[in-house]
Design a protein around this motif. Sequence first.
Motif: not given
Length: 115
Positions: A58-59, A64, A49, A61, A68
């Motif tokens: 952005n993370y 995701k 992340a 996959d 956070t």
Amino acid sequence: QVQLVESGGGLVQTGGSLRLSCVTSGNIFRLKRMGWYRQAPGNQRELVAHISSDGITNYADSVKGRFTISRDDAKNTVYLQMNNLKPEDTAVYYCNLVVLPRLPWGQGTQVTVSS
């Protein structure tokens, strides 16, 4: 020399949550994109992340919808809230800049998720 200090790891069961923190000794990252990385035994370190200086995230996959990333520049701290943890999330977690040159790596914080 700027240092990175990660904390908040631990042992949790599948489905549990943890909140990681990363504090820097200076305000080096206030205008920088910061990232959380992890490294599992036998694997390369991977970026999971990252967050820009203006809060765009952005993370990977694989995390995701469960992880956070956030930042508090006034406290020189970046956070990683991890929910619905899975055994495959087990790793040592580190924070650092995303672009090169990176800062010296901290000691990381161990996250272990039991099944």
